[in-house]
Design a protein around this motif. Sequence first.
Motif, PDB file in Angstrom:
ATOM      1  N   SER A   1      37.335 -89.315 -38.929  1.00  0.00           N
ATOM      2  CA  SER A   1      37.708 -89.860 -40.233  1.00  0.00           C
ATOM      3  C   SER A   1      36.466 -90.003 -41.067  1.00  0.00           C
ATOM      4  CB  SER A   1      38.379 -91.222 -40.057  1.00  0.00           C
ATOM      5  OG  SER A   1      37.444 -92.118 -39.535  1.00  0.00           O
TER       6      SER A   1
ATOM      7  N   ARG B   1      44.173 -92.595 -37.504  1.00  0.00           N
ATOM      8  CA  ARG B   1      42.747 -92.583 -37.843  1.00  0.00           C
ATOM      9  C   ARG B   1      42.163 -93.996 -37.883  1.00  0.00           C
ATOM     10  NH1 ARG B   1      42.059 -89.153 -43.191  1.00  0.00           N
ATOM     11  NH2 ARG B   1      39.871 -89.148 -42.541  1.00  0.00           N
TER      12      ARG B   1
ATOM     13  N   SER C   1      37.638 -93.310 -34.499  1.00  0.00           N
ATOM     14  CA  SER C   1      36.771 -92.241 -34.023  1.00  0.00           C
ATOM     15  C   SER C   1      35.443 -92.763 -33.495  1.00  0.00           C
ATOM     16  CB  SER C   1      36.517 -91.222 -35.134  1.00  0.00           C
ATOM     17  OG  SER C   1      35.745 -91.807 -36.170  1.00  0.00           O
TER      18      SER C   1
END
Length: 1563
Positions: A1532, A1443, A1460
Motif C-alpha cells: 500500500s 490493505r 504490509s
Amino acid sequence: YKTTGPCTSIIVLISKLFYRERGLVSMVVDMRWGVRDVVAVDHKTTELCIKEIESCQRMSVGPTFIALVGNRYGYRPIPRLIEHQEFEVLSSQLMCDESACELLHDWFWKDENAVPPVYILQPITSHLPHYDDKTLARLLRAAASEAEKEGLISKEQKHVYFKSVTEWEIECGLLSGREEEVNCVVFLREVEDLQEHIKEETSSQFVDIKADGEIDMEAQELLSELKSKISSNLSKRLKVHTVQWRSDIARRKQKGYSKYLTSLCEQFVMEIKEQILSRVLPCNESDDEMAGVIQELCHHMALCAKKCTVFCGRRDFLVSICESIKQSDASLHAPLVVFGPSGTGKTALVCKLSQEVRTILGENTVVVLRLLGTSPLSSEIHSVLKSVCLQICFACGLSAPPAQVTNIYNDLVCFFHNLLAKVSEKNEKSLVLILDSLDQLSPADGAHRLYWLPKECPPKVHIIISTLPFEYGILHTLQGVIAGSRCYYEVKSLSGEQGGEMLEMLMASVKRKLTPAQRSLILESFEQCGQPLLLKLAFEEARRWASYTPLTELQVAMTTQSAIQHLYGRLEKQHGRTLVSHALGYIVSSKNGLSEAELKDVLSLDDEVLGDIYQYWPPPSSDVIHLPPLLWTRLRYDLGDYLVERQADGFTVLGLYHRQFIEAVQECYLSEEDKARRHSVLADFFKGTWSQGVRKPITLPSLNRSLNADRKVAAQPLWFSDKVANVRKLSELPYHLLHAGRIEELKKEILGRMDWLVCRALNCGIKSVIGDLNLCSECIDCSEVQLVRDTFLLLKPTVDFIEGEENIFYYEVPARLEFFSSSYPTLIGKLCCQCRDWCSMCQTPALVPACGFFQPPGGPLQTTLTGFKKGVTVLELSPDRSLLVAGSQDGRMMVWSLKDIEVIHILTGHSAGEVRCVQVINEGTRAVSGSSDHSLRLWNLLTGKEVYSIQEDHAGYEVFALLQVETKKEMIYSVSGSQVNVWHLETAEPLFHISGGSPDVRMCMAVLGPGLPLISVSEGGLLSLWDSTTGERQGIHCLDGMSDAAPACIAVLKNQGRIAVGNTNGIALISPEGRCMMETLSSPATFLVVSEDEMLLAAGFEKFIRIFKTQPNLLSRSSCPDLDHGDAVETASFSSDQSMLMTGSQDEIIRVWSLVKGLLLVSLDGMGVPVTALVLAGSTLVSASRSAYYLKVWNLDYNKKNKSVTPFQDRTGLAAISHEGELVYFPKTGDKEKILVWNSLEGKTVDTLDASREVTCLEVAEMKKLLFCGLLSGTVLVFPVNFRQDTMCIPPRKSLGPTCCIGISKQEEKLAVAYENSICVFDINPGRHYSVIDGPIYEFSTWGPSAISSVAVLASYRVLYGMENGELCSHECKTSKVVSLDAHDSKVTCIAISNSERYALSGSQDTIQRLWNLDLSQWDHEMDYKVKFSNGILCAAFSHDDRYVFTGSQDRALKVWDISNGSLLMVQYVYATINRIVATPEGLIATTRLGYVIREKFHCPDYISAQYNPLQNIKATYSVKSRKGAGDAPMSPAVPRNNSETASPRKDYKKQSLKSSQMCLLV
C-alpha cells in the motif's frame, strides 16, 4: 529622476511576490507624488521628508532608502529656521542694501520662545501674497558666501543655503552612518556625451536649468561634489548604469533606454531581496519567543522613558508608595492599587515608580513593567502573563514554562502564581511587577474579574497596579478582595504650582519657552481642572506659539474634552475636515488600529476624501488614483504624540493617545451613519475588493466625467504563503463586516468558510474564533451562527490539548454539526461539505466523517473543564453557590466561578494523596480540605494561598471521611473512620480528640450545630453524644431496630436537629435523644441527599433512588415512585425548589427527574464514564467522575429548538450493527434479557427482542441478515433481521457454561460459538426465507486453565481463539491440529480476520497487537502502541481490500494500520471507546460507548511525505517489529517508518513571527 513610476511598480511587484510571504509589509514613501506646490506654503516639506526617512530607519527591517541619482541636482529650498546669531550675521552682510534687509526681515521673524531664539520663514500666504523664493535664495546665498569668506560662519553652515532637497535626503538616508550599518542602495545613471549635446532641447530633461534657460552650473558643481561623497562613502552600495546619448533617449520604446530600464529593474529586485534576506533570518521557536519578549520589553521601556522625562510633582505621593514597598519587602503583603480619574497622570506616576524602586530595594531589583493596552502582547491577560512569566524566568535564572503550560490559560495562571513563590524562595533579588491601566485589558479570559491577580505577595515580590475608579468595576472588585486602605493610593489633580513646574519641564524638553503672558494664560485654565492631560494638551498647542503670536489668536481650553476638540478643530483648518474626520474615524473604527500603509490604502478607497483632495485639480493619472503621501504625513506630524504606535497582530499600527481622544472622535466624527460607512470601507479594504487591479469608479469635482481607476491598494489573500497567513485580515474583516451591517456577506465570506475559521484558529488561537463568533451571536439572531459558536466551544479543550493540527477542525466540525446540515444547508451544510472535501483531498491519511457522531452543539452540554491529571473525587459549592471547588485523586484542587465558568485558583498543597473532603466557609472566602496524604489544610480563596496545614492520621478515610466547620465556634471537626480531631479554625491548635474505637469500625458522625452535641452512630446501633466544645461524652443510646445494622452514609438536617443514617437495612432518622424512625430498603443505602428546605430526603440503593418526606415527627415515603437507573446510582442533587432531582450512575448517564410527576424529564449523555459527583447551581449542573480528569458543565435551561439524533444507551459494549449501520442491537440497560433494536438515523427504538436470559454477546451476519445472540445460559438465539418475529435457537451443549463469544467467517458460511473452555463450529446454509444453522459440525475443548475471551473462524473450519490469560491458538477442525501462537501478556480482547482470510490481527489489554500470516501461523508485524493511560484495543476490522486494518482502543481513538509493514497511518480521537468496527467499501462504520454510530470514509493519498508523523501532537509512542521475510502482502502507499516512532514535541499554534520590525519602508 523625473519620475519614479517604473520603480514604484517594481516595489509593488516585490511586495506581492516576496515581502508578504515572509510576513513583511512594504510601503513606498514618495513625498512628491500627487500634490501641487501650494501645499508647501509653510515650507515644512523638506523637514517632513527628513522625518520620514528617520521613521523608515527606525521601523524597517529591510532597505530604508533608495536613491536614484542622475544628472540633476534638484530643487534647493530656503531654510525655514535660522539660528538668531547666524541670521544677524547674514543680515549684517546685506546692510548696504536696505531693500534686501527689509525683504529679509519681512519674511523671517524672530521667535524668542525658541531656545536659543530662531528666525522663522513665514508661511507664503500668511502675511504677504507675493512670495519670491528665488530672490530670497539669492540674497541668503550671497550673504552666506560673504560671511564664510570673512570667517563668520563655517563652510558647512554656508552649504545649508545651497543644498538641494535631494542632498538633504541623501545625507540623512545614506551618509548618516557607516556603510555596513546603512540599509540602502544607490543607483547612479550617467549619460555619456551629455556635455557635447548640452544645448540640444531634450538635454534640459537631464540637467538643472536656470530661469533664463541656461544650465545651472552651480547646481552641476554641487551635484559632482555629492556624487564624490557617495562614491567615497558608499562604494559597495553604489550601482552605476551608463546610457548612451541619443536625441530620443527619453522614449521608453527606444532600444537602448529600454535595455537600461530592464537592467535597472533586475538589479533593483535582486538588491532589495538580498538586503531583506540578510536581515530576516530564520529562527527557531525559542529564539522567536524570546525575541518577542525582548521586543515587548523594549516597547514598554521606551514608553516609560518618555513618560518619565516630563514627570514632576507628586514627590510625597511617590515617596509614600516607595516607603510602603520597602517596609513590606520581607513579609507577606497585598498588592498596591493606584487609582484615579482619566488624565490625572497615573501612567507617568507608575513609570517614575519603576525607576525609583531600585533606589530603595537595590540595583539588582527586577522590575517588570507593562503599560497595558499599548501593544498586542499587553492587551489580553493571557499574552500579558505569558510575556511577564518569560521575562521573570529570564531575569531570575529560572526555567521558562513549556508550551503546554503557556498555551492553556488556567495552567499559565497557576504557573505565574508559583513563579512568584519561587522568586521569593530564592531570596536573591526583589521583584517588582507594575501593571498600568488594568481597564485597558481586553475582557477575554475574565481579565476584569481579576482571578489571575495574586491577592497576596510573598516576601521580596511586589505588585503595583493602576486603574480607573469606575471602569468595568475593577476597583470595586479589588476592594472586595484586597482589604486595607493602606493598599490604595488615589491620584488626584495637580496643584497650580505643580502644573507650572510640569509646564516648564515640558517646554524645556522641546527647547522652547513661553512669554509670561502666554504662561499665565495656560496656568489660569489649568487651575480650573488640574488634570495633567489638560496640561499636556495645552503644552502641545503652546509649543507652536511664537513669541510674536498675538494673545488674541491663542485659544486655551478650560477642560480636557474642549482641549481635544480645539485640537481637532485646528487640524481641520490646516488639513480639511474631510481628511481629518475620515482618517481619525478609520483609526477609531478599526478593531486593533491601522498601520500607516493600511490607512493610506483605506483613505485611497474613500471617494469623499479623494473628492475633497482633487476638487480643484485632477490627479496625476487617470488610471491610478491614490492618496498623496505628503497629505497624510503632514497630518500625522501635526497630530504629534497624540497618534501613538502600538503592536497588533505582529505589526505596528496607529492608535490614539488616550481614551478621551477616542471618545472625542466618536462624538465629533462618528454618527451611526458615518460609523457604518467607515466600517464598510474598511471591510472592502481587508476583503481585497478593489485590489489586484480591480478598478473602482469615482467622480471628481475637478473633472466632468467619471474615472474608473486603480486605487493601488494592497491585495488581501487569506494566505501570503504556505506558512504566512494574513493575520490582519483575519483579525479585522469579521469585525467590519458585522458593524457595517453586511451580514450575508459575513456569513458567506467568514462564518461559512472552513478555511477562514481554521486559518484564524491556527494563527490567532481558537479563542479568537470563539470571540468572533460570540460577537456575531450577540449582534445576529441566528441559530446557525450560535451552533457554529457552540461547536468551537466544545472543540476548544481538544485544541488546547492537541495543538496546531488543522485536521482536528476539519474532522470534528462535521462530526458535531452534520446533525443539523439538512436543517441549515446554507451555512452549516456548506461547512460540513467543505470539511469533507478537504479531508478527501488531504495529502495525509484521513478518515472523512459522513455523519454526525460527536456530542452536538446547541444541547445541554456547555463545556468541558480540564486541569486535573486524575479522576475527580469531590465537588463542593460555596454557600451562595457562586464558587465550585473540586478535588482530585492527584491532590490538586481547582476553584471555579460558576457565573463565568472561569478558573479562579489552582490549589496544589495536597501533592501525595487524593482529596476526600472539602468545605467552603466564610461566604466563599475560605475552604478547608482533607486528603489521604494525612493533612488538613485551610485555604484563602481570595488569594488562592494556603493559610496552614495540619498533619493528622487519615487512615480511616477508607471507612468514613467527614469534614465540618463551625465558623461561629471557630472549630474544625475532622472525622477519619472512628477517630475525631477538633482544631481551632484560626490558630490550627488542637482542641480535643475523640476515639470511637478501632479505626476499621464503621461509624458515621455529624455536627448538628452551635450549642448542639456531636452525634455518632456506629455498628450495632450505638448512638453516642459528645460535647461539641470539649469532646466529653454526654450520653449513649442503643437504637431500636439497628442492632444488626452497620452505618454506611449520613446526612445532617441542621434545622431539625436530627441526622439521617443510611445502613445495611435501610435508613433511619435519628434525634439526639435517641428517637429513631426507620424505613427499610431492599439493599443497603449507598448515599443520602437532603433538599435545601430539609423536607425531602433522597436515598440511593443499587439502581434506585427513593424519595422520603422528612417532617419533625415523621419519616415517610413520598408519592414519587422509585427512580430506576440502568446501573448502580452514585450521586444525586436536588434543585433549589425541590421540584427536580438530578442523578448520576454507573451507566454513565445523568438523569433529570420530575419529583412532582415522578417522571424522567431528560437524560444527559456525554460523560463517557460513571458519574460519581453532581452539584447544581441554578440551572448550571456540574458532573464529575472518579474515572475522569475532567468536569462537564451542563445548562438545564438550554434551547431545545435545535434537536439532534438521540444516541442509543448501550453500556455493555456488546452493540452489533446491520443495514450499514442503520440498525443497532444492544442489551437493554437495566434488563439485559432484552435486546433493543435502535434506528440510528431516527434516534429511536424500533423493536425489542426478548432473549429470556442475560445477553453475553451479539454478532451480525450482514449478508445473511442474521443476528446471533449469546446468552448466559449457553444458548445462542438467531434472529433473522428482516423477520425478527422468527427465532432460531442453538441450545447449550451439555454443561459448557455461558456463551462467551461468537465468531463468523468472512463469507458468513461458518459460525463459531465459544463457551468457557469449548468451541462449537456450525454451518450457515441457505434457507427458504432466511439462512439456517446446521451442526455443530465440529466441537472441541481447549483444556486450558483460562476461559476463552475471543474467537474467529475461517471458511476452512480453522478456528483462532484467545484466552483470558493471553494465550492464542489456532485449531484445524478437520485434522484436530492445534498450533499455539505467541501469547499476549494479558487478556486477548479481539481477533479480526482479513477478507482473504490470509491475515489476522490479535489485540489484547496490553500495548501489543500482532498481524498474523495465517498461512505460516507466524506474526508478520508486532505493533506496540503506548499511551499514558488506557492501553489495549477492543475491536478491529480489515478494510475491504485488505490493505489496512482499523482498530478501536481503550484510549478512545480510532487507528488505521498498514498491513504490509505494520506502520501506523493515522490516529483519530473520538471521545469514547469504540465497541464495534465494521468495514465498508469506502471506510468503516463503528459504534461508540456514548451511543453514536460513526460512518467514515478512509482516504489515503498515493504518496505520503516521509516527514508525515501520525503521532504529531499526540502523547503516545509506537514501535513496529517485523518478522524477517514478512511483507508478502499487497503493498500500500504507506509511510516509511523507523522501528520506533515517538510523538514530536507539541508546537505553539499561536507562534508569531517576531522580528525587529515587520514594515519595509522605501523612500
